[in-house]
Write a protein that holds these residues in place. Structure first.
Motif, PDB file in Angstrom:
ATOM      1  N   HIS A 102       0.968  -1.273  -0.067  1.00  0.00           N
ATOM      2  CA  HIS A 102       0.239  -0.258  -0.336  1.00  0.00           C
ATOM      3  C   HIS A 102       0.525   1.386  -0.434  1.00  0.00           C
ATOM      4  O   HIS A 102       2.117   1.058   0.002  1.00  0.00           O
ATOM      5  CB  HIS A 102      -1.085  -0.366   1.282  1.00  0.00           C
ATOM      6  N   HIS A 104       1.710   3.878   1.769  1.00  0.00           N
ATOM      7  CA  HIS A 104       1.929   5.069   2.945  1.00  0.00           C
ATOM      8  C   HIS A 104       3.143   5.013   3.088  1.00  0.00           C
ATOM      9  O   HIS A 104       4.259   4.296   2.400  1.00  0.00           O
ATOM     10  CB  HIS A 104       1.703   3.949   3.781  1.00  0.00           C
ATOM     11  N   HIS A 107       6.142   2.481   3.032  1.00  0.00           N
ATOM     12  CA  HIS A 107       6.598   1.513   2.187  1.00  0.00           C
ATOM     13  C   HIS A 107       6.451   1.913   0.763  1.00  0.00           C
ATOM     14  O   HIS A 107       7.272   0.958  -0.087  1.00  0.00           O
ATOM     15  CB  HIS A 107       4.770   0.783   1.975  1.00  0.00           C
ATOM     16  N   HIS A 179      -7.534  -1.460   5.918  1.00  0.00           N
ATOM     17  CA  HIS A 179      -5.887   0.176   6.168  1.00  0.00           C
ATOM     18  C   HIS A 179      -6.011   1.602   4.792  1.00  0.00           C
ATOM     19  O   HIS A 179      -5.285   2.430   5.879  1.00  0.00           O
ATOM     20  CB  HIS A 179      -4.772  -0.813   6.450  1.00  0.00           C
ATOM     21  N   ASP A 198       0.159  -3.450   6.295  1.00  0.00           N
ATOM     22  CA  ASP A 198      -0.093  -3.213   7.213  1.00  0.00           C
ATOM     23  C   ASP A 198      -2.004  -3.988   7.383  1.00  0.00           C
ATOM     24  O   ASP A 198      -2.288  -3.030   9.271  1.00  0.00           O
ATOM     25  CB  ASP A 198      -0.486  -1.766   7.401  1.00  0.00           C
TER      26      ASP A 198
HETATM   27 ZN    ZN Z   1       0.219   1.761   5.960  1.00  0.00          ZN
END
Ligand code: ZN
Length: 339
Positions: A102, A104, A107, A179, A198
């Protein structure tokens, strides 16, 4: 086993073998998120699952080795796993296939080291989420990080079995929004490992924040539980069970047990039965941390996300009093750097 030849003294990362074909890399970052990054080795390609927070966020800013790609490639070269010989006997470096669990910041932070010559795989669930306003969606704006720029070369589909140029990767993509809308899980068919990003890990709470949808989250986890139960049934005769390799903390937990614990804790939280361990005022948002009795699974929820889920499922529980913005901590206690 941790390879101690390149340690935190000289590098931002550590490198260890997870299973026959996979290595785990941990970034020792300045946020203390300790992102887990995974490298899978094939004959002619390399798969990377996530890229950490990037070279500007090493916990020790004086380390020599801040970039993730040369760090990993040095280890693979030492093991004879970075290059291969083509049919004419020419030595070629293996191509990187980069999967983002994902988008974020912790990452995608290192992704620009791969954008020139690698394939980038991202969830096709909500392309707009990745293509527009990535600065906010990645939380880069919130923490003052420059948003990495990258082009997605492959939008993943649900239940997509992955291959590259005829090489079967033995991976299945599962779209698991919650998430974030672009959250994925990847199932490694040969190693019986579920990469969960996550969505699922232990001891620290799963984040239900600005980018999250708590209703979508439980649908994804209930899907994953059925998926993993079926895999475990297939594996019974071999005496093997699927394990979890998450984006933080967890790299070997029994997936079915952990998923069941997360699902149980989710419903307990919506019914006011899990334990409120902290009230936080984070980025001007009212936040609560709710843990199960074992304290191995829990959720960090923005009030309005939890309220939306309570309303949707009609569980009829009123949240505890709001945190006091003047006195409430702005970070969870476990996230505060101690050295
Ligand atoms: Zn995350």
């Amino acid at each position: 086993m941790v390879d101690i030849s390149i340690t935190q003294q000289s590098s931002c990362y550590t490198f260890e073998q997870l299973n026959h074909s996979t290595y785990k890399v941990v970034q020792h970052d300045s946020f203390n998120d300790l992102p887990f990054i995974y490298v899978k080795v094939y004959e002619t390609v390399l798969v990377l699952v996530d890229t950490g927070s990037g070279p500007n966020y090493c916990r020790n800013p004086t380390v020599q080795s801040k970039n993730i790609r040369p760090f990993i490639e040095a280890h693979l070269a030492k093991n004879g796993q970075l290059a291969y010989s083509d049919p004419e006997g020419k030595t070629l470096n293996k191509k990187w296939l980069v999967f983002i669990t994902h988008s974020h910041y912790d990452h995608i932070g290192g992704i620009t080291e791969f954008t020139d010559d690698s394939e980038i795989y991202v969830s096709g669930n909500d392309k707009d989420y990745v293509l527009h306003d990535l600065g906010c969606h990645s939380l880069c704006c919130a923490i003052g990080m420059e948003t990495p720029k990258f082009e997605v070369t492959h939008w993943l589909q649900h239940n997509e079995r992955l291959s590259y140029n005829g090489v079967d990767l033995g991976l299945e993509a599962l779209l698991t929004p919650g998430h974030t809308p672009d959250e994925i899980a990847l199932y490694d068919i040969n190693e019986h490992v579920l990469f969960t990003g996550d969505s699922l890990y232990e001891t620290i709470p799963i984040y239900i924040i600005d980018t999250s949808d708590m209703v979508e989250y439980i649908k994804s986890m209930e899907f994953l539980l059925e998926y993993i139960k079926a895999k475990n049934t297939e594996l019974t005769s071999l005496g093997i069970r699927v394990t979890t390799a998450a984006g933080h903390v967890t790299d070997t937990a029994d997936t079915e047990i952990l998923l069941q614990e997360a699902i149980d804790c989710y419903w307990d939280t919506l019914n006011g039965k899990s334990t409120l361990t902290e009230r936080i005022y984070m980025r001007k948002l009212n936040v609560g941390i709710y843990m199960n009795a074992k304290r191995n699974v829990g959720f960090l929820c923005i009030d309005e996300k939890l309220e939306a889920a309570i309303k949707h499922f009609k569980t009829n529980w009123e949240l505890p009093p709001k945190p006091d913005p003047e006195t409430a901590p702005s970070l969870p206690s476990y996230a505060v750097l101690t050295d």
